[in-house]
Write a protein that holds these residues in place. Structure first.
Motif, PDB file in Angstrom:
ATOM      1  N   TYR A   5       0.790  -1.364   0.028  1.00  0.00           N
ATOM      2  CA  TYR A   5      -0.032   0.042  -0.046  1.00  0.00           C
ATOM      3  C   TYR A   5       0.846   1.308  -0.104  1.00  0.00           C
ATOM      4  CZ  TYR A   5      -2.541   3.721   2.097  1.00  0.00           C
ATOM      5  OH  TYR A   5      -3.211   5.015   2.414  1.00  0.00           O
ATOM      6  N   GLN A   6       0.559   2.400  -0.724  1.00  0.00           N
ATOM      7  CA  GLN A   6       1.061   3.577  -0.939  1.00  0.00           C
ATOM      8  C   GLN A   6       0.076   4.564  -1.167  1.00  0.00           C
ATOM      9  OE1 GLN A   6       4.481   3.742  -3.325  1.00  0.00           O
ATOM     10  NE2 GLN A   6       5.078   6.053  -2.817  1.00  0.00           N
ATOM     11  N   LYS A   7       0.300   5.756  -0.284  1.00  0.00           N
ATOM     12  CA  LYS A   7      -0.711   6.826  -0.534  1.00  0.00           C
ATOM     13  C   LYS A   7       0.031   7.601  -1.905  1.00  0.00           C
ATOM     14  CE  LYS A   7      -2.284  11.202   1.239  1.00  0.00           C
ATOM     15  NZ  LYS A   7      -2.578  11.999   2.748  1.00  0.00           N
ATOM     16  N   ILE A   8      -1.048   8.207  -2.809  1.00  0.00           N
ATOM     17  CA  ILE A   8      -0.482   8.766  -4.027  1.00  0.00           C
ATOM     18  C   ILE A   8      -1.349  10.073  -4.270  1.00  0.00           C
ATOM     19  CG2 ILE A   8       0.126   6.474  -5.066  1.00  0.00           C
ATOM     20  CD1 ILE A   8      -2.549   6.592  -6.785  1.00  0.00           C
ATOM     21  N   TYR A   9      -0.672  10.886  -5.140  1.00  0.00           N
ATOM     22  CA  TYR A   9      -1.351  12.233  -5.315  1.00  0.00           C
ATOM     23  C   TYR A   9      -1.510  12.256  -6.813  1.00  0.00           C
ATOM     24  CZ  TYR A   9       0.128  12.999  -0.598  1.00  0.00           C
ATOM     25  OH  TYR A   9       0.448  13.075   0.876  1.00  0.00           O
ATOM     26  N   ALA A  10      -2.650  13.078  -7.046  1.00  0.00           N
ATOM     27  CA  ALA A  10      -2.974  13.127  -8.640  1.00  0.00           C
ATOM     28  C   ALA A  10      -1.679  13.984  -9.347  1.00  0.00           C
ATOM     29  CB  ALA A  10      -4.269  13.805  -8.667  1.00  0.00           C
ATOM     30  N   ASN A  11      -1.111  14.816  -8.880  1.00  0.00           N
ATOM     31  CA  ASN A  11      -0.106  15.710  -9.495  1.00  0.00           C
ATOM     32  C   ASN A  11       1.368  14.852  -9.192  1.00  0.00           C
ATOM     33  OD1 ASN A  11       0.624  16.037  -6.705  1.00  0.00           O
ATOM     34  ND2 ASN A  11       0.946  18.440  -6.827  1.00  0.00           N
ATOM     35  N   GLU A  12       1.447  13.994  -8.917  1.00  0.00           N
ATOM     36  CA  GLU A  12       2.762  13.367  -8.845  1.00  0.00           C
ATOM     37  C   GLU A  12       3.052  12.615 -10.065  1.00  0.00           C
ATOM     38  OE1 GLU A  12       3.253  10.844  -5.352  1.00  0.00           O
ATOM     39  OE2 GLU A  12       1.898   9.497  -5.893  1.00  0.00           O
ATOM     40  N   ARG A  13       4.332  12.296 -10.383  1.00  0.00           N
ATOM     41  CA  ARG A  13       4.869  11.489 -11.555  1.00  0.00           C
ATOM     42  C   ARG A  13       4.451   9.913 -11.231  1.00  0.00           C
ATOM     43  NH1 ARG A  13       7.608  12.084 -16.022  1.00  0.00           N
ATOM     44  NH2 ARG A  13       8.913  10.308 -16.852  1.00  0.00           N
ATOM     45  N   ALA A  14       3.905   9.321 -12.471  1.00  0.00           N
ATOM     46  CA  ALA A  14       3.455   8.081 -12.268  1.00  0.00           C
ATOM     47  C   ALA A  14       4.753   7.299 -12.649  1.00  0.00           C
ATOM     48  CB  ALA A  14       2.543   7.651 -13.533  1.00  0.00           C
ATOM     49  N   PRO A  15       5.025   5.978 -12.064  1.00  0.00           N
ATOM     50  CA  PRO A  15       5.931   5.198 -12.347  1.00  0.00           C
ATOM     51  C   PRO A  15       6.203   4.980 -13.632  1.00  0.00           C
ATOM     52  CG  PRO A  15       4.372   4.289 -10.732  1.00  0.00           C
ATOM     53  CD  PRO A  15       3.623   5.248 -11.403  1.00  0.00           C
ATOM     54  N   GLY A  16       7.487   4.766 -13.992  1.00  0.00           N
ATOM     55  CA  GLY A  16       7.844   4.433 -15.421  1.00  0.00           C
ATOM     56  C   GLY A  16       7.000   3.515 -16.193  1.00  0.00           C
ATOM     57  N   ALA A  17       6.841   2.250 -15.559  1.00  0.00           N
ATOM     58  CA  ALA A  17       6.076   1.342 -16.173  1.00  0.00           C
ATOM     59  C   ALA A  17       4.604   1.857 -16.531  1.00  0.00           C
ATOM     60  CB  ALA A  17       5.780   0.286 -15.194  1.00  0.00           C
ATOM     61  N   LEU A  18       3.864   2.740 -16.023  1.00  0.00           N
ATOM     62  CA  LEU A  18       2.683   3.375 -16.333  1.00  0.00           C
ATOM     63  C   LEU A  18       2.940   4.477 -17.511  1.00  0.00           C
ATOM     64  CD1 LEU A  18       0.591   3.577 -13.223  1.00  0.00           C
ATOM     65  CD2 LEU A  18       0.895   1.894 -14.938  1.00  0.00           C
ATOM     66  N   LEU A  19       4.006   5.074 -17.452  1.00  0.00           N
ATOM     67  CA  LEU A  19       4.172   6.410 -18.299  1.00  0.00           C
ATOM     68  C   LEU A  19       4.597   5.958 -19.744  1.00  0.00           C
ATOM     69  CD1 LEU A  19       6.597   8.741 -16.163  1.00  0.00           C
ATOM     70  CD2 LEU A  19       4.322   9.091 -16.859  1.00  0.00           C
ATOM     71  N   GLY A  20       5.287   4.698 -19.853  1.00  0.00           N
ATOM     72  CA  GLY A  20       5.581   4.310 -21.109  1.00  0.00           C
ATOM     73  C   GLY A  20       4.446   3.847 -22.049  1.00  0.00           C
ATOM     74  N   THR A  21       3.433   3.415 -21.364  1.00  0.00           N
ATOM     75  CA  THR A  21       2.065   3.299 -22.080  1.00  0.00           C
ATOM     76  C   THR A  21       1.615   4.551 -22.832  1.00  0.00           C
ATOM     77  OG1 THR A  21       1.648   1.365 -20.785  1.00  0.00           O
ATOM     78  CG2 THR A  21      -0.207   2.201 -22.040  1.00  0.00           C
ATOM     79  N   ILE A  22       1.402   5.590 -21.712  1.00  0.00           N
ATOM     80  CA  ILE A  22       0.788   6.635 -22.289  1.00  0.00           C
ATOM     81  C   ILE A  22       1.866   7.557 -23.007  1.00  0.00           C
ATOM     82  CG2 ILE A  22      -0.206   8.945 -21.647  1.00  0.00           C
ATOM     83  CD1 ILE A  22      -1.975   6.465 -20.841  1.00  0.00           C
ATOM     84  N   ASP A  23       2.866   7.697 -22.706  1.00  0.00           N
ATOM     85  CA  ASP A  23       4.027   8.522 -23.477  1.00  0.00           C
ATOM     86  C   ASP A  23       4.201   7.863 -25.009  1.00  0.00           C
ATOM     87  OD1 ASP A  23       4.273  10.496 -21.739  1.00  0.00           O
ATOM     88  OD2 ASP A  23       6.233   9.402 -20.919  1.00  0.00           O
ATOM     89  N   SER A  24       4.108   6.653 -25.100  1.00  0.00           N
ATOM     90  CA  SER A  24       4.366   5.930 -26.471  1.00  0.00           C
ATOM     91  C   SER A  24       3.020   6.165 -27.438  1.00  0.00           C
ATOM     92  CB  SER A  24       4.703   4.464 -26.318  1.00  0.00           C
ATOM     93  OG  SER A  24       3.653   3.948 -25.831  1.00  0.00           O
ATOM     94  N   GLU A  25       1.994   6.443 -26.812  1.00  0.00           N
ATOM     95  CA  GLU A  25       0.746   6.527 -27.521  1.00  0.00           C
ATOM     96  C   GLU A  25       0.370   7.995 -27.847  1.00  0.00           C
ATOM     97  OE1 GLU A  25      -2.306   4.204 -25.736  1.00  0.00           O
ATOM     98  OE2 GLU A  25      -1.151   2.414 -25.725  1.00  0.00           O
ATOM     99  N   SER A  26       1.010   8.717 -27.438  1.00  0.00           N
ATOM    100  CA  SER A  26       0.786  10.332 -27.564  1.00  0.00           C
ATOM    101  C   SER A  26       1.892  10.755 -28.062  1.00  0.00           C
ATOM    102  CB  SER A  26       0.462  11.007 -26.285  1.00  0.00           C
ATOM    103  OG  SER A  26      -0.518  10.744 -25.279  1.00  0.00           O
ATOM    104  N   THR A  27       1.748  11.865 -29.043  1.00  0.00           N
ATOM    105  CA  THR A  27       2.685  12.195 -29.919  1.00  0.00           C
ATOM    106  C   THR A  27       2.543  13.960 -29.836  1.00  0.00           C
ATOM    107  OG1 THR A  27       1.201  12.207 -31.791  1.00  0.00           O
ATOM    108  CG2 THR A  27       2.794  10.461 -31.578  1.00  0.00           C
TER     109      THR A  27
END
Length: 187
Positions: A145-167
């Motif tokens: 378990y970990q508390k998270i915040y909407a404005n913090e950077r997402a873990p790299g594994a999650l960013l790869g999916t979004i960043d590779s699909e956005s241009t």
């Protein structure tokens, strides 16, 4: 985190109104929402009476979950519950106050389920839930378990999916100004 959760494909909420009160009891229809991760390590239910609340039973029942002095007498403390409402997440709660249902419909990996103020992204690495008013939430991953915040950077594994699909492209306009356009995938 908020951007990644918001950009993921959305689950069809009409599928998430069933669950059972025990692992082997029959499914029941409800007006609230109930969902599980594909590996069934996390089960969540919403509660619309009083304060809108999301309660999730997670695989982590670590000692980080502490009973408070205001805990009611007769409370069956559940350290594997996470409660999320407008005041943010709370690890641990009285089980009888937040009866998370079993055998609910599965939210596929890579999908966000959004119910009222709550949005939860289900990934193979875990579940990531946010509440829109407090802009806080929690994750439940192999690390626990970990508390998270909407404005913090997402873990790299999650960013790869979004960043590779956005241009992002740069073009010159007729007025010799740079115009930047970001295109996100249609989901």
């Amino acid at each position: 985190m908020g951007r990644v959760i918001a950009l993921a494909p959305r689950a069809d909420n009409s599928r998430y109104h069933q669950g059972s009160t025990g692992p082997q009891t029959p499914l029941e229809d409800t007006s609230d929402y109930h969902f599980s991760t594909p590996d069934r390590s996390v089960n969540c239910s919403t509660f619309s009476t009083g304060t809108p609340t999301l309660a999730c039973r997670i695989a982590d029942d670590s000692s980080n979950s502490r009973r408070t002095s205001s805990t009611a007498a007769g409370c069956k403390w559940a350290s594997d519950l996470v409660i999320l409402d407008a005041s943010g997440p709370q690890h641990g709660a009285c089980a009888e106050e937040f009866p998370v249902l079993y055998r609910s419909a599965i939210v596929d990996y890579g999908t966000t389920i959004a119910v009222g103020r709550f949005s939860c992204l289900v990934e193979s690495s875990g579940i990531y839930c946010l509440e829109s008013r407090s802009k806080t939430g929690f994750s439940s991953t192999a690390k626990g378990y970990q508390k998270i915040y909407a404005n913090e950077r997402a873990p790299g594994a999650l960013l790869g999916t979004i960043d590779s699909e956005s241009t992002t492209t740069r073009t010159d306009s007729a007025d010799d100004e740079d115009v930047t356009t970001t295109t996100s995938p249609t989901r």
